[in-house]
Design a protein around this motif. Structure first.
Motif, mmCIF file in Angstrom:
data_model
loop_
_atom_site.group_PDB
_atom_site.id
_atom_site.type_symbol
_atom_site.label_atom_id
_atom_site.label_comp_id
_atom_site.label_asym_id
_atom_site.label_seq_id
_atom_site.Cartn_x
_atom_site.Cartn_y
_atom_site.Cartn_z
ATOM 1 N N ILE A 8 0.864 -1.190 0.000
ATOM 2 C CA ILE A 8 0.000 0.000 0.000
ATOM 3 C C ILE A 8 0.892 1.228 0.000
ATOM 4 C CG2 ILE A 8 -1.771 1.265 1.253
ATOM 5 C CD1 ILE A 8 -2.582 -1.392 2.538
ATOM 6 N N ALA A 9 0.610 2.147 -0.909
ATOM 7 C CA ALA A 9 1.381 3.391 -0.959
ATOM 8 C C ALA A 9 0.898 4.314 0.157
ATOM 9 C CB ALA A 9 1.193 4.065 -2.311
ATOM 10 N N GLY A 10 1.811 4.989 0.767
ATOM 11 C CA GLY A 10 1.466 5.923 1.831
ATOM 12 C C GLY A 10 1.906 5.413 3.184
ATOM 13 N N PRO A 11 1.969 6.304 4.152
ATOM 14 C CA PRO A 11 2.418 5.925 5.498
ATOM 15 C C PRO A 11 1.288 5.305 6.330
ATOM 16 C CG PRO A 11 2.065 8.268 5.399
ATOM 17 C CD PRO A 11 1.807 7.743 4.009
ATOM 18 N N VAL A 12 0.888 4.081 5.969
ATOM 19 C CA VAL A 12 -0.225 3.421 6.656
ATOM 20 C C VAL A 12 0.134 3.003 8.083
ATOM 21 C CG1 VAL A 12 -1.384 2.640 4.574
ATOM 22 C CG2 VAL A 12 0.356 1.206 5.622
ATOM 23 N N GLN A 13 1.408 3.087 8.450
ATOM 24 C CA GLN A 13 1.775 2.736 9.819
ATOM 25 C C GLN A 13 1.130 3.685 10.819
ATOM 26 O OE1 GLN A 13 3.960 3.843 7.543
ATOM 27 N NE2 GLN A 13 5.432 5.258 8.439
ATOM 28 N N TYR A 14 0.730 4.869 10.375
ATOM 29 C CA TYR A 14 0.070 5.808 11.276
ATOM 30 C C TYR A 14 -1.422 5.537 11.404
ATOM 31 C CZ TYR A 14 4.473 8.195 11.177
ATOM 32 O OH TYR A 14 5.801 8.480 11.303
ATOM 33 N N LEU A 15 -1.912 4.519 10.716
ATOM 34 C CA LEU A 15 -3.300 4.100 10.876
ATOM 35 C C LEU A 15 -3.434 2.939 11.856
ATOM 36 C CD1 LEU A 15 -4.679 4.348 7.235
ATOM 37 C CD2 LEU A 15 -5.012 5.925 9.139
ATOM 38 N N THR A 73 1.687 14.692 15.897
ATOM 39 C CA THR A 73 2.336 15.823 15.223
ATOM 40 C C THR A 73 3.731 16.067 15.785
ATOM 41 O OG1 THR A 73 0.203 16.854 14.761
ATOM 42 C CG2 THR A 73 2.135 18.271 14.695
ATOM 43 N N ALA A 74 3.838 16.073 17.099
ATOM 44 C CA ALA A 74 5.152 16.302 17.711
ATOM 45 C C ALA A 74 6.147 15.206 17.321
ATOM 46 C CB ALA A 74 5.017 16.374 19.230
ATOM 47 N N ALA A 75 5.699 13.958 17.395
ATOM 48 C CA ALA A 75 6.602 12.843 17.084
ATOM 49 C C ALA A 75 6.977 12.815 15.603
ATOM 50 C CB ALA A 75 5.953 11.521 17.487
ATOM 51 N N ILE A 76 6.012 13.053 14.723
ATOM 52 C CA ILE A 76 6.284 13.013 13.278
ATOM 53 C C ILE A 76 7.204 14.162 12.884
ATOM 54 C CG2 ILE A 76 5.203 13.348 11.014
ATOM 55 C CD1 ILE A 76 2.819 11.704 12.096
ATOM 56 N N CYS A 77 6.931 15.348 13.387
ATOM 57 C CA CYS A 77 7.781 16.497 13.043
ATOM 58 C C CYS A 77 9.192 16.321 13.600
ATOM 59 C CB CYS A 77 7.152 17.789 13.550
ATOM 60 S SG CYS A 77 5.679 18.264 12.636
ATOM 61 N N PRO A 88 11.411 15.287 3.471
ATOM 62 C CA PRO A 88 10.803 16.454 2.804
ATOM 63 C C PRO A 88 9.452 16.823 3.436
ATOM 64 C CG PRO A 88 11.480 14.795 1.204
ATOM 65 C CD PRO A 88 11.664 14.189 2.541
ATOM 66 N N PHE A 89 9.148 18.104 3.424
ATOM 67 C CA PHE A 89 7.925 18.589 4.064
ATOM 68 C C PHE A 89 6.645 18.004 3.473
ATOM 69 C CE2 PHE A 89 10.803 22.029 5.497
ATOM 70 C CZ PHE A 89 10.612 21.857 6.851
ATOM 71 N N PRO A 90 6.545 17.786 2.153
ATOM 72 C CA PRO A 90 5.313 17.149 1.652
ATOM 73 C C PRO A 90 5.097 15.740 2.227
ATOM 74 C CG PRO A 90 6.494 18.183 -0.152
ATOM 75 C CD PRO A 90 7.387 18.258 1.043
ATOM 76 N N GLU A 91 6.175 15.015 2.454
ATOM 77 C CA GLU A 91 6.044 13.680 3.039
ATOM 78 C C GLU A 91 5.609 13.772 4.508
ATOM 79 O OE1 GLU A 91 8.856 9.807 3.858
ATOM 80 O OE2 GLU A 91 9.295 11.069 2.117
ATOM 81 N N ILE A 92 6.128 14.761 5.222
ATOM 82 C CA ILE A 92 5.690 14.982 6.609
ATOM 83 C C ILE A 92 4.208 15.347 6.629
ATOM 84 C CG2 ILE A 92 5.924 16.514 8.610
ATOM 85 C CD1 ILE A 92 8.917 16.604 8.077
ATOM 86 N N GLY A 93 3.773 16.154 5.661
ATOM 87 C CA GLY A 93 2.357 16.509 5.569
ATOM 88 C C GLY A 93 1.474 15.304 5.317
ATOM 89 N N THR A 94 1.925 14.387 4.469
ATOM 90 C CA THR A 94 1.165 13.161 4.213
ATOM 91 C C THR A 94 1.083 12.312 5.476
ATOM 92 O OG1 THR A 94 1.935 13.195 1.928
ATOM 93 C CG2 THR A 94 0.993 11.133 2.727
ATOM 94 N N GLU A 95 2.183 12.200 6.203
ATOM 95 C CA GLU A 95 2.174 11.440 7.453
ATOM 96 C C GLU A 95 1.226 12.074 8.462
ATOM 97 O OE1 GLU A 95 6.255 11.230 8.660
ATOM 98 O OE2 GLU A 95 6.744 9.680 7.170
#
Length: 183
Positions: free
Chosen positions: A15-22, A98-102, A111-118
């Motif tokens: 699966i494309a995308g950071p699904v680990q955050y689901l 948000t704190a942990a991902i940033c 890259p910031f777009p990837e952080i935004g997707t996460e």
């Protein structure tokens, strides 16, 4: 067990995308905190976060994010007085993610777009977690016959029709029952 299955599927399915955050670690944190204790919930959160990270191939970023978001989630429900307070945890879960991902993203120069997707996936988790906790709490209370503090608070609400009728018909018995229940 469900967390382990979700972690395994998020790692093995293409699966494309950071699904680990689901992976809904905050749900487990909130359920254990409401049914047992905040200390037990924190230990369970750390254990589940390490289990999820191990099943995802030693993914330390998800361990950090799950631990922080789970701790924030259990913090919001440790002194819960009404079932609707579960939904207050939405913003705390998202703040933890948000704190942990940033922090992790800036450390690894993501890259910031990837952080935004996460963050988008983490927001979905933050929205789903209180909803699932609300539904699963009722299910677990009935399945295992557990009376949580929430159930007892709802039963002691003076706006219950049976308590109002008791107060009207037998005020002495009503006040005695309230005093004994408080003790």
């Amino acid at each position: 067990l469900l967390q382990a299955v979700f972690a395994y599927l998020s790692f093995t399915l293409p699966i494309a995308g950071p699904v680990q955050y689901l992976i809904l670690v905050p749900v487990a944190s909130m359920l254990v905190a409401i049914m047992f204790d905040s200390r037990v919930a924190f230990y369970s959160t750390v254990t589940v976060a390490f289990l999820v990270g191990a099943l995802r191939g030693n993914d330390y970023s998800i361990i950090l994010a799950s631990t922080v978001a789970g701790a924030m989630a259990l913090y919001t429900v440790r002194d819960i007085k009404h079932r609707t307070q579960i939904f207050r945890s939405l913003m705390y879960i998202f703040a933890g993610y948000t704190a942990a991902i940033c922090f992790d993203g800036l450390q690894r120069a993501v890259p910031f777009p990837e952080i935004g997707t996460e963050l988008l996936y983490a927001f979905a988790n933050a929205v789903l977690s209180p909803i699932l906790t609300f539904g699963l709490l009722y299910f677990f209370e009935r399945l295992f016959g557990i009376d949580t503090d929430l159930t007892l608070l709802e039963l002691s609400d003076f706006n219950q029709p049976l308590l109002r009728e008791l107060a009207a018909r037998a005020p002495g018995t009503f006040h005695h029952s309230i005093a004994m229940g408080t003790l």
